[in-house]
Write an enzyme that holds these catalytic residues in place. Structure first.
Site, PDB file in Angstrom:
ATOM      1  N   TYR A 293     -86.067  12.019  -1.505  1.00 59.70           N
ATOM      2  CA  TYR A 293     -87.789  10.855  -0.503  1.00 59.70           C
ATOM      3  C   TYR A 293     -87.353   9.953  -0.051  1.00 59.70           C
ATOM      4  O   TYR A 293     -88.665   9.561   1.068  1.00 59.70           O
ATOM      5  CB  TYR A 293     -87.027  10.709  -2.129  1.00 59.70           C
ATOM      6  CG  TYR A 293     -87.888   9.410  -2.934  1.00 59.70           C
ATOM      7  CD1 TYR A 293     -89.472  10.058  -3.110  1.00 59.70           C
ATOM      8  CD2 TYR A 293     -88.022   8.312  -2.609  1.00 59.70           C
ATOM      9  CE1 TYR A 293     -90.583   9.475  -4.001  1.00 59.70           C
ATOM     10  CE2 TYR A 293     -89.337   7.477  -3.022  1.00 59.70           C
ATOM     11  CZ  TYR A 293     -90.598   7.767  -3.210  1.00 59.70           C
ATOM     12  OH  TYR A 293     -91.416   7.240  -3.185  1.00 59.70           O
TER      13      TYR A 293
ATOM     14  N   THR B  31     -96.067   1.933 -12.670  1.00 61.14           N
ATOM     15  CA  THR B  31     -96.859   3.324 -12.612  1.00 61.14           C
ATOM     16  C   THR B  31     -95.409   4.573 -13.412  1.00 61.14           C
ATOM     17  O   THR B  31     -94.879   4.854 -13.893  1.00 61.14           O
ATOM     18  CB  THR B  31     -97.056   4.820 -11.775  1.00 61.14           C
ATOM     19  OG1 THR B  31     -95.698   4.878 -10.886  1.00 61.14           O
ATOM     20  CG2 THR B  31     -97.500   3.679 -10.160  1.00 61.14           C
TER      21      THR B  31
END
Ligand code: NAD
Length: 252
Positions: A156, A191
């Protein structure tokens, strides 16, 4: 409000959820025709419904950003549908598995890099071509505080550092064509991605939030605000930059 995008065409990848959904809605609220692109057809359709309910114009396009043919077809469909491509938010991404570097699998590395890094490159490749031929445009890529620091796991963080590299090269190569390219680097934002992460490891999310001096998570709307500003004429002299929108995380 106040970033005039009337009659412009905006493309948002990962528009079916979280940050991308809010950006798509803001672009539409500023008067743009919006292509909501996502691998998740239900989420994408829901974003389109929300935009239409607010009186905006949007179209859903199914895309897998890691697939070259799918990305090429997404950009072609955008131009076929609305006649141009003026603004793009390359935002689709996944977190992947969290594990220390030595325990990371090649499979997870390939998946995260394919979507988060190769995906942004494929989108840029086709968007830049269209924008350069049409006299210019503005692109914002979603990186992360993990693109500026050691936040996040191996693939990531590597992918998000890479997104900033792509942003800088694209900005310098296409400045003459009047295409501006910037990146936003969100901190921890509320989110579905972070919700899933919190379910697996609540302490890690709390620790990151604790490192944001403003003392809370950001909202998708707060990232959309930055993306819409960077995409608008208000940011006409800004290109090749990566902006933390992180409650102060990078200041520590
Ligand atoms: P999210 O999971 O809510 O939204 C991501 C969207 O990307 C989803 O709709 C998903 O279906 C889509 N997507 C995933 N793989 C795809 C693929 N192969 N092709 C097309 N679409 C695909 O997550 P979010 O938090 O809104 O994340 C949006 C971006 O912001 C990501 O790039 C993420 O890495 C980045 N980001 C998020 C945070 C945060 O705290 N939420 C922080 C920094 C960066």
């Amino acid at each position: 409000m106040g970033y005039e995008l009337t009659d412009e065409t905006a493309l948002v990848t990962g528009g079916g959820s979280g940050i991308g959904r809010q950006t798509a809605k803001r672009f539409a609220a500023e008067g743009a025709n919006v292509v909501v692109a996502d691998i998740d057809t239900d989420g994408g359709a829901e974003t389109v419904e929300q935009i239409e309910a607010d009186g905006g114009d949007a179209t859903f396009v199914e895309v897998d950003v890691s697939d070259p043919d799918s990305v090429e077809s997404m950009v072609e469909t955008t131009v076929d549908t609305y006649g141009s491509l003026d603004v793009a938010h390359n935002n689709a991404g996944i977190e992947g598995d969290n594990a220390p570097m030595a325990e990371q699998s090649l499979e997870n590395w390939n998946r995260v890099i394919d979507i988060n890094l190769k995906g942004v490159w494929l989108c840029l490749k086709h968007e830049l071509d269209v924008m350069a031929q049409n006299g210019g445009g503005a692109i914002v890529n979603t990186s992360s505080i993990a693109g500026l620091s050691a936040a996040g796991s191996t693939p990531y963080s590597a992918s998000k550092h890479g997104v900033i590299g792509l942003t800088r090269v694209a900005a310098t190569e296409y400045a003459d064509a009047d295409v501006r390219v910037n990146a936003v680097c969100p901190g921890v934002i509320e989110t579905p991605m972070v919700e899933q992460s919190r379910e697996k490891n609540p302490e890690a999310i709390e620790q990151f939030v604790g490192m944001q001096p403003l003392g809370r998570m950001g909202t998708p709307e707060e990232i959309a605000n930055a993306v819409v500003w960077l995409s608008s004429a208000e940011a006409s002299f800004i290109t090749g930059n990566a902006y933390p929108v992180d409650g102060g995380y990078m200041a520590l």
